[in-house]
Write an enzyme that holds these catalytic residues in place. Structure first.
Site, PDB file in Angstrom:
ATOM      1  CD1 TRP A 101       5.042  -7.280   2.286  1.00  0.00           C
ATOM      2  CD2 TRP A 101       3.469  -8.018   3.690  1.00  0.00           C
ATOM      3  NE1 TRP A 101       4.146  -6.257   2.522  1.00  0.00           N
ATOM      4  CE2 TRP A 101       3.182  -6.683   3.372  1.00  0.00           C
ATOM      5  CE3 TRP A 101       2.613  -8.700   4.571  1.00  0.00           C
ATOM      6  CZ2 TRP A 101       2.073  -6.005   3.885  1.00  0.00           C
ATOM      7  CZ3 TRP A 101       1.516  -8.022   5.088  1.00  0.00           C
ATOM      8  CH2 TRP A 101       1.253  -6.695   4.742  1.00  0.00           C
ATOM      9  CG  ASP A 171       3.755 -12.466  -1.315  1.00  0.00           C
ATOM     10  OD1 ASP A 171       3.111 -11.994  -2.269  1.00  0.00           O
ATOM     11  OD2 ASP A 171       3.713 -12.005  -0.150  1.00  0.00           O
ATOM     12  CE  LYS A 195      -0.118  -4.407  -1.384  1.00  0.00           C
ATOM     13  NZ  LYS A 195       0.504  -5.550  -0.761  1.00  0.00           N
TER      14      LYS A 195
HETATM   15  C1  PLP Z   1       0.461  -6.183   0.611  1.00  0.00           C
HETATM   16  C2  PLP Z   1       1.240  -7.430   0.639  1.00  0.00           C
HETATM   17  C3  PLP Z   1       0.823  -8.544   1.396  1.00  0.00           C
HETATM   18  C4  PLP Z   1      -0.420  -8.526   2.244  1.00  0.00           C
HETATM   19  O1  PLP Z   1      -1.526  -8.558   1.439  1.00  0.00           O
HETATM   20  P1  PLP Z   1      -3.006  -8.652   2.040  1.00  0.00           P
HETATM   21  O2  PLP Z   1      -3.804  -8.919   0.805  1.00  0.00           O
HETATM   22  O3  PLP Z   1      -3.303  -7.330   2.662  1.00  0.00           O
HETATM   23  O4  PLP Z   1      -3.054  -9.765   3.002  1.00  0.00           O
HETATM   24  C5  PLP Z   1       1.578  -9.683   1.329  1.00  0.00           C
HETATM   25  N1  PLP Z   1       2.704  -9.747   0.603  1.00  0.00           N
HETATM   26  C6  PLP Z   1       3.142  -8.696  -0.121  1.00  0.00           C
HETATM   27  C7  PLP Z   1       4.389  -8.818  -0.918  1.00  0.00           C
HETATM   28  C8  PLP Z   1       2.426  -7.510  -0.128  1.00  0.00           C
HETATM   29  O5  PLP Z   1       2.861  -6.463  -0.837  1.00  0.00           O
END
Ligand code: PLP
Length: 366
Positions: A101, A171, A195
């Site tokens: 990511w 993030d 998540k």
């Molecule tokens: C799942 C995830 C993403 C991507 O998320 P989307 O909403 O599918 O774009 C980005 N960063 C992390 C840490 C993730 O777990």
């Protein structure tokens, strides 16, 4: 009805109490005579839903007034572009690459400016976090970017990097609301909610208001300007109304559970059950160095791909589902988000013990 223990990395398990509330509200939300899915986002009823959701999130995370909270769309992946478009004044940012990511965010940012990798753990398949105490961060970098919990590889920062006075952007998609957080340490933190917070379709951005640019190059799309959404209270256009409502129910559930301190304790207890087992197992091994282990995502392997496959299959038959590891790591991964009960982790460990006994011979030969 029979519910399984769902260890999916995302979309992931939600609190049963929240799902029941959704069901109860489905046809007639609080006497409105309609579902939240059917009502105008400009109406009074919805206005109360989104305002309350924001306030509850502010209460839970202790978000100060000088931070904006935005409910956006496009997933965390859209933020990979939106952040550099809005924050790269000097066209330069520093990235700590600790997994897929962060790597994707870095690649996307490089379309808008210079994305400088100041540290990486790619050399050991992202199984650890690099030392971030003294990084070569360029003086003129607009921000330092991290992925705070690496969903795929199972690492999580216990202390934030020394950004040397630069703005920290994080993030937090997969550890959102899993523990208390000092928002003031960040310029911007964000996450897709699917998540640990709610149904896919909402990305929450929490951002220092003074960092929201008033002026941007003409070609930056209206929808990709933080100012558009901050000024409009996330109602510039139609938001993902129902999804935000569910997030709001989760915030209320978290408050009832005792807030983020209580969640951290609950999550530490759960992760300990699994990590303690992994540390003494003759068959299963965790793939991450101890000090960087995530409380949310726990990857592990047997060292034998066929055995991994058999484990995933038999676990599924026993009601322990979505344990297959990410394709880039292989093996297994158990995601232990807020809504995973302790009983689920206990059931997983009991199943692993049984599997280990049945395959003692394979373990010796591995
Ligand atoms: C799942 C995830 C993403 C991507 O998320 P989307 O909403 O599918 O774009 C980005 N960063 C992390 C840490 C993730 O777990």
């Amino acid at each position: 009805m029979s519910r399984v223990y769902n260890f999916s990395a995302g979309p992931a398990v939600l609190p049963e109490a929240v799902l029941k509330q959704c069901a109860a509200d489905m046809l007639d939300y609080k006497g409105s005579g309609m579902s939240v899915m059917e009502m105008s986002h400009r109406g009074k009823v919805y206005d109360a839903i989104i305002k309350e959701a924001e306030q509850d999130l502010r209460d839970l995370m202790g978000i100060p007034d000088d931070y904006a909270v935005m409910f956006l769309q496009g997933g965390a992946s859209t933020q990979f572009a939106m952040i550099p478009m809005n924050l790269m004044k000097n066209h330069k940012a520093a990235f700590i690459v600790t997994g897929q990511w962060a790597k994707k965010a870095c690649a996307e940012a490089s379309k808008y400016g210079e994305a400088v990798v100041v540290a990486s753990s790619a050399d050991k398949t992202f199984s650890y976090l690099p030392d971030c105490t003294d990084l070569p961060i360029p003086e003129d970098a607009d921000y330092v970017y991290i992925c705070e919990n690496n969903t795929i590889y199972g690492t999580e920062y216990k202390t934030l990097p020394n950004t040397k006075g630069h703005i920290l952007v994080a993030d937090i998609s997969s550890n959102f609301l899993s523990r208390p957080v000092d928002v003031t340490k960040y310029g911007l933190l964000y996450g897709g909610v699917q998540k640990n917070v709610g149904p896919a379709g909402v990305t929450i951005v929490i951002m220092r208001k003074d960092l929201i640019p008033d002026e941007l190059p003409e070609q930056v799309p209206t929808m990709l300007r933080y100012k558009t959404h901050a000024d409009a209270g996330s109602l510039y256009n139609t938001p993902p109304c129902w999804n935000i409502y569910v997030c709001g129910l989760v915030f209320k559930w978290l408050k009832e559970q005792g807030g983020l301190e209580a969640m951290a304790k609950h999550n530490e207890e759960k992760a300990k059950i699994l990590y303690d087992f992994l540390d003494q197992s003759k068959l299963f091994k965790g793939t991450v160095v101890k000090e960087d282990r995530s409380l949310m995502n726990v990857p592990f392997v047997t060292g034998n791909e066929d055995l991994d496959k058999l484990f995933v299959k038999e676990a599924e038959a026993a009601g322990l589902v979505s344990l297959k590891g990410h394709r880039s790591v292989g093996g297994m991964r158990a995601s232990l988000y807020n809504a995973m009960p302790k009983e689920g982790v206990e059931a997983l460990v009991a199943f692993m013990k049984k599997f280990e006994e049945e395959h003692a011979e394979d373990a010796n030969n591995a």
